[in-house]
Design an enzyme around this catalytic site. Structure first.
Site, PDB file in Angstrom:
ATOM      1  N   ARG A 132       0.826  -1.208   0.000  1.00 46.21           N
ATOM      2  CA  ARG A 132       0.000   0.000   0.000  1.00 46.21           C
ATOM      3  C   ARG A 132       0.861   1.259   0.000  1.00 46.21           C
ATOM      4  O   ARG A 132       0.529   2.247  -0.670  1.00 46.21           O
ATOM      5  CB  ARG A 132      -0.926  -0.013   1.209  1.00 46.21           C
ATOM      6  N   LYS A 151       4.954   1.463  12.210  1.00 42.12           N
ATOM      7  CA  LYS A 151       4.525   1.459  13.604  1.00 42.12           C
ATOM      8  C   LYS A 151       4.215   0.020  14.041  1.00 42.12           C
ATOM      9  O   LYS A 151       3.806  -0.798  13.203  1.00 42.12           O
ATOM     10  CB  LYS A 151       3.323   2.375  13.787  1.00 42.12           C
TER      11      LYS A 151
END
Length: 341
Positions: A31, A110
């Protein structure tokens, strides 16, 4: 008539250098690379991952010229300016440190690491090496986040009191999936909970964990609800889950009004600001209609990253290193509390 909201302050994509990105991993990187190639001047030029066949397909899909055999080969490539680490959480420390040691700027998915201690090690290494290191908390760089920062700074909400945020979903019913695997950094807090915790920190400053309760399955936290405090006697109520489809909204409440980030708050969505109490109709709304695909908003953080490199920064002004570490401390404490029962 609705009152006017400020325009988002964004970095023009043609005002930053076109960096050459080396990609480690092919999960969320699919993505990310799609977004930067479609909507920014940034370009992925090399990739490496564990599965050679899958990596080759990834490179062909995204027009990436170099498929490299190892992390070492990628981080040492003279054709790579910045390394994007998008592997499972337990690999972040080793791979980020390898990139830093090779003198590369690094964007780490993250959570940046498995603990505050690991985060401190990565960020200290980056500062010592003189390279930019950022956690890929893309929410910070979205247009709606810019609007919220301006609304808060302008005093529209008055004195801030409370932040309420959640992110949860029903994980695959497969205990071999990474979300249920302790050795792969499974659990709700590391994977999803980092979003509401980081959001609250971005609004009310460094968080101190007051309490955390939740549930466990398969040796990981399957849900958690946290109470934390920020600056000026503010509080945050934050929820995450792998076993419930939560609304994925965020609210900031002040003495003069409130702001609500639309679902999903962590990606391009929108913001509703209300002046006055619960029965007020003095409301203004802004919706992000720039993209048809949610994760195309990942390009904002890549453009911001390139701008910080051009400015010679070693950390993001919107997401400083000290805050990254403190968010990990909150996660460390919450995980320990929930897993201890």
């Amino acid at each position: 008539m609705p009152f006017p909201l400020p325009e988002p302050e964004l970095i023009p994509i043609d005002s930053v250098p076109a960096l050459r990105w080396g990609v480690i991993g092919t999960g969320i990187a699919d993505r990310f690379v799609g977004a930067i190639h479609a909507h920014t001047a940034q370009r992925a030029v090399a990739v490496t991952a564990r599965d050679a066949e899958k990596t080759a397909r990834f490179a062909q899909q995204h027009g990436i010229a170099a498929v490299l055999p190892s992390v070492e080969a990628l981080v040492s490539s003279p054709d790579v300016d910045v390394v994007y680490v998008s592997t499972p959480h337990p690999l972040h420390r080793e791979q980020a440190l390898a990139a830093i040691a090779a003198g590369k700027h690094v964007l780490v998915e993250k959570p940046i690491a498995m603990s505050a201690e690991e985060a401190e090690e990565i960020l200290a290494a980056g500062r010592e090496a003189g390279v930019l290191v950022m956690e890929a908390m893309w929410t910070r760089y979205l247009p709606q986040s810019s609007i919220l920062r301006q609304v808060v700074a302008d005093g529209v909400l008055g004195d801030l009191r409370t932040v309420i945020a959640d992110f949860g979903f029903v994980a695959p019913d497969d205990r071999s999936h990474r979300l249920w695997a302790p050795e792969l950094g499974g659990g709700a807090l590391l994977d999803a909970g980092v979003y509401p915790i980081s959001f609250a920190s971005s609004v009310i400053g460094p968080l101190a964990l007051t309490s955390a309760v939740g549930t466990t399955e398969n040796g990981v936290d399957s849900s958690a609800t946290l109470l934390a405090t920020g600056r000026d006697d503010t509080a945050a109520l934050l929820t995450t889950s792998l076993v419930a489809a939560l609304p994925v909204q965020a609210q900031v409440v002040g003495s003069a009004g409130r702001a609500r980030l639309l679902s999903p708050f962590f990606g391009p969505s929108g913001i509703v600001v209300t002046r006055g109490g619960f029965d007020s109709d003095d409301t203004a709304e802004w919706r992000d209609e720039a993209f048809d695909v949610l994760h195309d908003g990942l390009g904002y953080q890549a453009t911001a990253f390139a701008s910080y490199v051009a400015e010679g920064r070693l950390e993001s002004p919107l997401h400083p290193h000290a805050e990254v570490v403190q968010v990990m401390r909150v996660i460390d404490g919450a995980r320990a509390a929930v897993l201890a029962g």
